[in-house]
Design an enzyme around this catalytic site. Structure first.
Site, PDB file in Angstrom:
ATOM      1  CD  GLU A 208      -4.735  -9.425   3.217  1.00 47.83           C
ATOM      2  OE1 GLU A 208      -5.448  -9.781   2.316  1.00 47.83           O
ATOM      3  OE2 GLU A 208      -3.309  -9.942   4.175  1.00 47.83           O
TER       4      GLU A 208
ATOM      5  N   GLY B 225     -23.698   0.211  29.609  1.00 47.54           N
ATOM      6  CA  GLY B 225     -22.429   1.836  29.225  1.00 47.54           C
ATOM      7  C   GLY B 225     -21.528   0.994  30.089  1.00 47.54           C
TER       8      GLY B 225
ATOM      9  N   GLY C 182      -4.332   2.698  -2.481  1.00 45.91           N
ATOM     10  CA  GLY C 182      -4.481   0.951  -1.328  1.00 45.91           C
ATOM     11  C   GLY C 182      -5.333   0.827  -2.590  1.00 45.91           C
ATOM     12  CB  SER C 183      -8.872  -0.183  -3.397  1.00 48.13           C
ATOM     13  OG  SER C 183      -9.138   0.027  -1.908  1.00 48.13           O
TER      14      SER C 183
ATOM     15  NE  ARG D 138     -26.565  -4.115  34.543  1.00 47.89           N
ATOM     16  CZ  ARG D 138     -26.301  -3.462  35.354  1.00 47.89           C
ATOM     17  NH1 ARG D 138     -25.681  -3.859  36.794  1.00 47.89           N
ATOM     18  NH2 ARG D 138     -26.938  -2.274  35.205  1.00 47.89           N
TER      19      ARG D 138
ATOM     20  CB  THR E  11      -1.157  -0.196   1.454  1.00 48.18           C
ATOM     21  OG1 THR E  11      -1.901  -1.186   1.194  1.00 48.18           O
ATOM     22  CG2 THR E  11      -1.759   1.264   0.604  1.00 48.18           C
TER      23      THR E  11
END
Length: 379
Positions: free
Chosen positions: A364, A341, A130-131, A269, A125
């Site tokens: 990738e 949270g 990139g692509s 929980r 890259t």
């Protein structure tokens, strides 16, 4: 059709899961917070036989296939994706040597990887490529018996800690087609003229080393050319067709790990005096998470099986990576929501899984590229 894993495959699967359960927890938070590469994890993974498993026996590896690679990657990623990359990505780029390297190159470099004597990187890259792999502009010009390399790379996994890299360079700029201008070249990472800078501030996989690399008049022997000059683009496309199975397995493992965390949390929980797990809306969500994960598992295992049986299917591998990455993002989102949270603070692992997941839709081959690969083969 036989969906049963062999005893050897089950052994690899169990080994990887037990290794990750034992070795990853003491390092996971520290390496994430400090963006620290877990060298100790890599060394222990080599000792355990989890690095370079696809390397043939004659070059020091176990000679396993893509199914075994998928199983190991899945189980390591199930506990921590960033730490898992220390093992599965230590050979990244060396697959090109397995596929196209000379006998001398195979004997020189491949035995170093399972022995824990070297780490590889794939320097592909670039800031503006990139692509668009064929848009790579780093140049390698012949001078005597050497290539002289100039250019820059970015987002390189293992960039600052690798010993060697396989770099994609323009060697034949006058070739009529862009796809015939590139070659793959093995570069000693400590060569004069190489500058490596670690990229800080990543959203996820912060335990994995990522770097920018600059080449300034870097001399490399021409014997380090991998395969045929001008074939680098095609060799790299074949490399990605294979390694998408591994990345898909990362998504599968991370999604399964997020489901594991969610299942544990909703049983512990309590809200309104009863466990979250007793809530039918939670059960429905968990059922959908498990279903999507199993669908991803089946397409990945099929892709790996076909690759091992001489039927490598680029479209199927792209489907596997696209779907597994999307599944990982979706499942981690649902799992974090179940934590409320608490899922938003780093005391709970699910927030790290959530951050790690997004890269699976980007590296990738971004998921849009996977869709292009699939669509081209529909007509």
């Amino acid at each position: 059709m036989d969906f049963e894993l062999s005893e050897e495959q089950k052994a690899f699967q169990s080994l990887a899961y037990k290794f990750a359960l034992k070795e990853f927890p003491p390092f996971a938070q520290e390496c994430d917070r400090e963006e620290k590469y877990p060298k100790e994890i890599w060394q222990k993974a080599c000792e355990a036989g989890l690095v370079g498993i696809a390397i043939p026996e004659e070059y020091g590896g176990p000679g396993a296939g893509w199914m075994e690679t998928a199983l190991i990657t899945e189980q390591l990623s199930r506990i921590d994706l960033g730490l898992g990359l220390a093992a599965v990505a230590a050979t990244f780029g060396a697959e090109n040597i397995i596929n196209y390297g000379s006998e001398e190159q195979k004997k020189t470099y491949l035995p170093l990887l399972p022995a824990g004597k070297a780490i590889f990187a794939g320097a592909y890259t670039e800031p503006n490529a990139g692509s668009d792999v064929a848009g790579t502009s780093t140049r390698a010009v012949k001078d005597g018996s050497d290539y002289v390399i100039n250019g820059s790379k970015t987002f390189i996994t293992n960039g600052t800690i690798c010993d060697y890299m396989v770099a994609l360079c323009v060697t034949n700029p006058e070739a009529p087609k862009k796809t015939q201008r590139h070659s793959l070249i093995i570069v000693d990472a400590k060569s004069p003229g190489i500058t490596r800078m670690k990229i800080h501030g990543k959203m996820g996989i912060r335990a994995s080393d990522t770097a920018e690399i600059t080449f300034e008049d870097v001399r490399v022997p021409q014997k380090n050319l991998v395969g045929k000059e001008g074939n680098g683009f095609y060799q790299l496309m074949h490399f990605f067709d294979q390694t998408r199975i591994m990345v898909a397995s990362q998504g599968l493992g991370l999604a399964q790990g997020a489901l594991d965390l969610a299942l544990k949390y909703v049983q512990e929980r309590k809200t309104f005096g009863i466990p979250l797990a007793a809530n039918q809306a939670i059960q429905f969500q968990l059922a959908e998470m498990a279903t999507r994960i199993e669908l991803a598992r089946n397409i990945i295992y099929k892709a790996a099986w076909k690759a091992d049986n001489g039927q490598l299917d680029p479209a199927l591998n792209a489907m596997a990576k696209f779907y597994a990455g999307e599944t990982a993002v979706w499942v981690t989102d649902k799992a974090l929501q179940m934590h409320g949270g608490y899922g938003y603070i780093d005391e709970y692992d699910i927030q790290r899984f959530y951050r790690d997941a997004k890269i699976l839709e980007i590296y990738e081959g971004a998921k849009e590229i996977e869709k292009i690969t699939i669509a081209k083969r529909l007509f």
